[in-house]
Structure formats: structure tokens, C-alpha cells
Design an enzyme around this catalytic site. Structure first.
Site, PDB file in Angstrom:
ATOM      1  N   LYS A  78     -42.225 -15.291  53.012  1.00  0.00           N
ATOM      2  CA  LYS A  78     -40.772 -15.708  52.844  1.00  0.00           C
ATOM      3  C   LYS A  78     -40.629 -16.759  54.039  1.00  0.00           C
ATOM      4  O   LYS A  78     -41.362 -16.578  54.991  1.00  0.00           O
ATOM      5  CB  LYS A  78     -40.023 -14.305  53.058  1.00  0.00           C
ATOM      6  CG  LYS A  78     -38.622 -14.472  53.351  1.00  0.00           C
ATOM      7  CD  LYS A  78     -37.739 -13.013  53.478  1.00  0.00           C
ATOM      8  CE  LYS A  78     -36.576 -13.266  53.234  1.00  0.00           C
ATOM      9  NZ  LYS A  78     -35.818 -11.900  53.531  1.00  0.00           N
ATOM     10  N   SER A 153     -32.347 -10.637  49.865  1.00  0.00           N
ATOM     11  CA  SER A 153     -32.680 -12.056  50.272  1.00  0.00           C
ATOM     12  C   SER A 153     -34.305 -12.391  49.847  1.00  0.00           C
ATOM     13  O   SER A 153     -34.471 -13.626  49.616  1.00  0.00           O
ATOM     14  CB  SER A 153     -32.433 -12.496  51.608  1.00  0.00           C
ATOM     15  OG  SER A 153     -33.091 -11.553  52.551  1.00  0.00           O
ATOM     16  N   SER A 177     -32.986  -6.292  52.011  1.00  0.00           N
ATOM     17  CA  SER A 177     -33.514  -7.476  51.482  1.00  0.00           C
ATOM     18  C   SER A 177     -35.062  -7.508  50.866  1.00  0.00           C
ATOM     19  O   SER A 177     -35.265  -8.315  50.269  1.00  0.00           O
ATOM     20  CB  SER A 177     -33.496  -8.720  52.452  1.00  0.00           C
ATOM     21  OG  SER A 177     -32.230  -9.367  52.204  1.00  0.00           O
TER      22      SER A 177
END
Ligand code: GLN
Length: 483
Positions: A78, A153, A177
């Protein structure tokens, strides 16, 4: 079948037996990325050359007998994990061009284990969001239906794993997330206990809530990854001296005799019928395995979203203050004063959601309001934590839906922040309590969109939730269904 589809555990076996090489596995993942990424937008950057070099080194390690379980498997990071020398931007314009001078602790541990880093995955800006629509790189599309969001996210990481662009990906979970996008995309997402994995070198959102964990194909894979990344780190004072468990050894424990709680507050109006049905069927599956199921109550659940949306923005407003164009990222070339310089950098650099949260947080923390908002929220947070403590005196684990709905349409909630915030309704309470949880696929709705089942455990109960998730995945096939 492409070899990029195999799990981490299978890849390890094949690599060890020399049935495949890491270079072959890496090439297969790169091939998938080339084919699908322009459409899905899961990766925001890909480092083909360096990935192939790392794969070659991994193959040498394997040949020399220096390999571990993770050696040679392919990982997406990420875009908030600092990777030495590789542009890492939190998908924000304010960090355009920023190349960290060091690896985050978790990245360093994975590198040491021989993992191949293939690129950075898309995220809502600074991980603020539930749909990956708040990314400076544009939205990530759901592989099951490209009109829909991947969740967020860590939407990029979830799609990267589910679309077999990598063996596993790293994500962060502050209020859901990792779990929510895993649920939307049909992969396994592990949110660890606060402090279980070092946050050092990972860009912070809300420091009392942030956690680091994997999105993987199975609970077995997540257990292997956690064994490498968990533990005390002197660079993160919130990592305690609690021994990292034998997560893999524990996977095959019989669940017979265990008690699982199903909280009535997690089956409320607003939850989709098909989500409820899939989750309830998942609960029955546990009963078949000899688990006792009991309805429980977590009475302060209704306060979790409002409490989270006071505490998180407050901490966000403090954490975002470091981005001013002086130390990281691009700076305005012309400014009339220092104030003007900050204004230019921050108003151009940050997107709307980040600005919204900075404003809410600054307001909640300001003198005169602190007691009414932040302090009050912290007190209610304690009540939420106590609900769980009480529940875990009676039950070993808690089962709940991960999200009230399956993946929603791109644009459906983006104009209405409150609606978007409600997609965290089943994940934020356990985050506020610092607990661990794993989302595993448990069915589909009529549009063939995946549904996630959340297994919540007590603090440092990762071995328990992964054991339960693994047993569930041995008994069901939802996690291997293809889009
Ligand atoms: N969707 C939640 C939020 O917008 C959670 C984000 C996260 O866990 N990073 O804050």
C-alpha cells in the site's frame, strides 16, 4: 491457470521443490498487472526491473538453502509503506516525488525474509476513506464489477491480491481499511491488535488506531506473513513485549467446545438481506464444526461511528501538520510570506477529504471544545472497549458482518461523507477497542459480489482468529471462487 493464482503456502512448496522459480512467479504477476491494471488501477507504481532482480536473489537463496516460507513470493505495498528509494506518496499530491530514505520496519522484515516487492498499491489519500475514491491517482475498480468500488482505503491491495497480481499485499487498518476492502473483493484481510505489528515507517493517519496487516488469499497465508512482521520494535513504543504466537502451528486446532458470540447490534436496519443471510449461513458453518453459538450484546456499538469520527480526525489534524512543503514533497516556488507558503502547499497538496478531517479535528481539539468532544469521545471509547471485555469473558470469538453492504457503485457515496462513514459501522468499534479481526469471504449477493464474515478476537488473539478462519476456509470454498 497462471501460477500467479497460487497461494503463498502453495508457492512456498513449489519454490522449495524447484517446480517453479521466483523469477517465473514474479513474471506471471507482472503479466497479470500488465493485462489488468490499466483497467482496475490497483497498482499506482510497478517496479518491474527491481522486482525481477529481487526474484533472482530469492532464487539464489532457495538454491543455497537459505530460504524461509516467504522467500520468493510477490508482494504489493500500500502506498503508505516507506520503501527505501521508491516513490511513496500516500496517494497524495502533497508527497509527489517523495522517496523515503529507509524501509518501514515491516518492509525491512519482509525484505529480510526474501519477499519480492513488485510495486505500490492504490489507497484513499493518507488512508482516509472507504472506497479508494479519495486517491490522487483515481479510483481502483472492483474486479467483480468494474462499475463498483473496491472498498477502502486498502482497495488497491485487495484488488491486487484478488486479481492475482501478487501473492499477498500489505495494508493498514485504522477503522476498517483492510477488512472492508477484503470483504468487497473476496480476499482475506487481517487487522491485528493495536501494537502487534510495528507502525514505524508507515505514514500515520490516526495514531491511537492505526494498525498494519496483510491482505492475502487465505488465513493460512496471513498466518505465515504475521509470523514475520509481528513483534516488538524499538522504533515503535506501542509494540509491547508480548511474544508473537505460533500462528501457523495453531491453524489446525479443533474448534470443538469453543463459544462464539454473535452481537445483536450488528444485525440492524440498513444491513443488506443477502449480507445477513450469507453471514448467518457462515455462523451455521461454525456450529457444524462443534462451536457453541450465543447471542451477545455490545450495547455501546451505536456510538462507535460518532466516537471514531471525533477521535480519528483529531489525531489526523495533528499528524497532517508535518506536511507543509518544507520537509517532504514538492513546495510552492513563489510565496509572499511563510503563511502564504504553507497555504499554497497545503491547499494544492491535500484533497477534499483530508481537508475536511483536518478542519473537524482542529475544531474538536481547540480550546473550549476539547472537553466536549475529544475527551468525551475518549470516555465513550472506554465504554466500547469494556463492552468487548465483558463479552470476551463469556465467548472466545465474535462473528459479525464485515460491512453492511457489498461493494457499492463508484460515485454512489462520494458526495455524501456521512453515508460513506456508515460503511465502517461494523469495523470501527473493534478498532477503537484495539482488538484483532479477520475478514473472510462467506458468500455472494445476487450480483455475484463477495460478502465478508468478520471474526473478531480479543487483544493479541491473532492465533485464535486465524485458527477459526482457517478451519472455516477448510470447510468452505468461498475464498477460491473466481470473478
Ligand atoms: N473508512 C475509514 C475512514 O475513512 C477507515 C479508514 C482506515 O481504516 N484507514 O476513516
Amino acid at each position: 491457470m497462471s501460477i500467479s493464482e497460487i497461494t503463498l503456502a502453495e508457492a512456498h512448496e513449489k519454490l522449495a521443490k524447484k517446480e517453479i522459480s521466483s523469477v517465473e512467479l514474479t513474471k506471471a504477476c507482472l503479466e497479470k498487472i500488465k493485462k489488468a491494471n490499466s483497467d482496475l488501477n490497483a497498482f499506482v507504481s510497478v517496479n518491474e526491473e527491481s522486482a525481477l532482480e529481487q526474484a533472482k536473489e530469492a532464487d539464489e537463496k532457495i538454491s543455497d538453502g537459505r530460504a524461509g516460507v516467504l522467500t520468493g513470493v510477490v508482494c504489493g505495498l500500500k502506498d503508505v509503506f516507506c520503501e527505501k528509494g521508491v516513490e511513496t506518496t500516500a496517494c497524495s499530491n502533497i508527497l509527489k516525488g517523495f522517496k523515503p530514505p529507509y524501509d518501514a520496519t515491516s518492509v525491512a522484515k519482509l525484505r529480510e525474509a526474501g519477499v519480492v516487492f513488485v510495486g505500490h498499491t492504490n489507497t484513499d489519500e493518507f488512508t482516509m476513506g472507504a472506497s479508494t475514491e479519495n486517491s490522487a491517482f483515481g479510483v481502483t475498480k472492483n474486479l467483480w464489477d468494474k462499475k463498483r468500488v473496491a472498498g477502502g482505503s486498502s482497495g488497491g491491495s485487495a484488488v491486487a491480491v484478488s486479481a492475482n497480481m501478487c501473492t499477498f499485499a500489505m495494508g493498514t487498518d485504522t477503522g476498517g481499511s483492510i477488512r472492508q476492502p477484503a470483504s468487497f473483493c473476496g480476499c482475506t484481510g487481517l487487522k491485528v491488535t493495536y501494537g502487534r505489528v510495528s507502525r514505524s515507517g508507515v505514514m500515520p493517519m490516526a495514531s491511537s488506531l492505526d494498525t498494519i496487516g496483510p491482505l492475502a488469499k487465505t488465513c493460512e497465508d496471513a498466518a505465515h506473513i504475521l509470523e514475520i512482521i509481528a513483534g516488538r520494535d524499538k522504533e515503535d513504543s506501542t509494540t509491547p513485549e508480548v511474544k508473537a504466537g505460533d500462528y501457523v502451528k495453531n491453524l489446525n486446532k479443533d474448534l470443538k467446545g469453543m463459544t462464539i458470540g454473535v452481537p445483536k447490534e450488528y444485525f440492524i436496519e440498513g444491513i443488506g438481506d443477502e449480507v445477513e443471510k450469507a453471514v448467518r449461513t457462515g455462523v451455521k458453518e461454525f456450529e457444524k464444526m462443534g462451536v457453541r453459538v450465543k447471542e451477545i450484546s455490545l450495547p455501546h456499538t451505536k456510538y462507535a461511528v460518532p466516537v471514531y469520527y471525533i477521535i480519528a480526525p483529531s489525531e489526523i489534524s495533528a499528524n497532517m501538520s508535518r506536511y507543509d512543503g518544507v520537509r517532504f514533497g514538492p513546495a510552492a516556488e513563489k510565496a509572499d510570506s511563510l503563511q502564504d507558503f504553507y497555504m499554497k502547499n497545503r491547499s494544492h497538496g491535500f484533497g477534499d477529504e483530508v481537508k475536511r478531517r483536518i478542519m473537524i479535528g482542529t475544531y474538536a481539539l481547540s480550546s473550549g471544545y476539547y472537553d466536549a468532544y475529544y475527551l468525551k469521545a475518549q470516555k465513550v471509547r472506554t465504554l466500547i472497549k469494556q463492552d468487548f471485555e465483558k463479552a470476551f469473558k463469556e465467548v472466545d470469538l465474535i462473528l459479525a458482518p464485515t460491512s453492511p453492504t457489498t461493494a457499492f457503485d463508484i460515485g454512489e457515496n462520494s458526495e455524501d461523507p456521512l453515508k460513506m462513514y456508515l460503511s465502517d459501522i461494523f469495523t470501527v468499534a473493534s478498532s477503537l477497542a484495539g482488538l484483532c479481526g479477520v475478514s473472510v469471504p462467506c458468500g455472494f449477493d445476487k450480483n455475484k459480489l463477495p460478502v465478508g464474515l468478520q471474526i473478531i478476537g480479543p487483544q493479541f488473539g491473532e492465533a485464535k482468529i486465524l485458527n477459526a478462519g482457517h478451519q472455516y476456509q477448510c470447510a468452505t470454498r468461498w475464498h477460491i471462487e473466481k470473478s
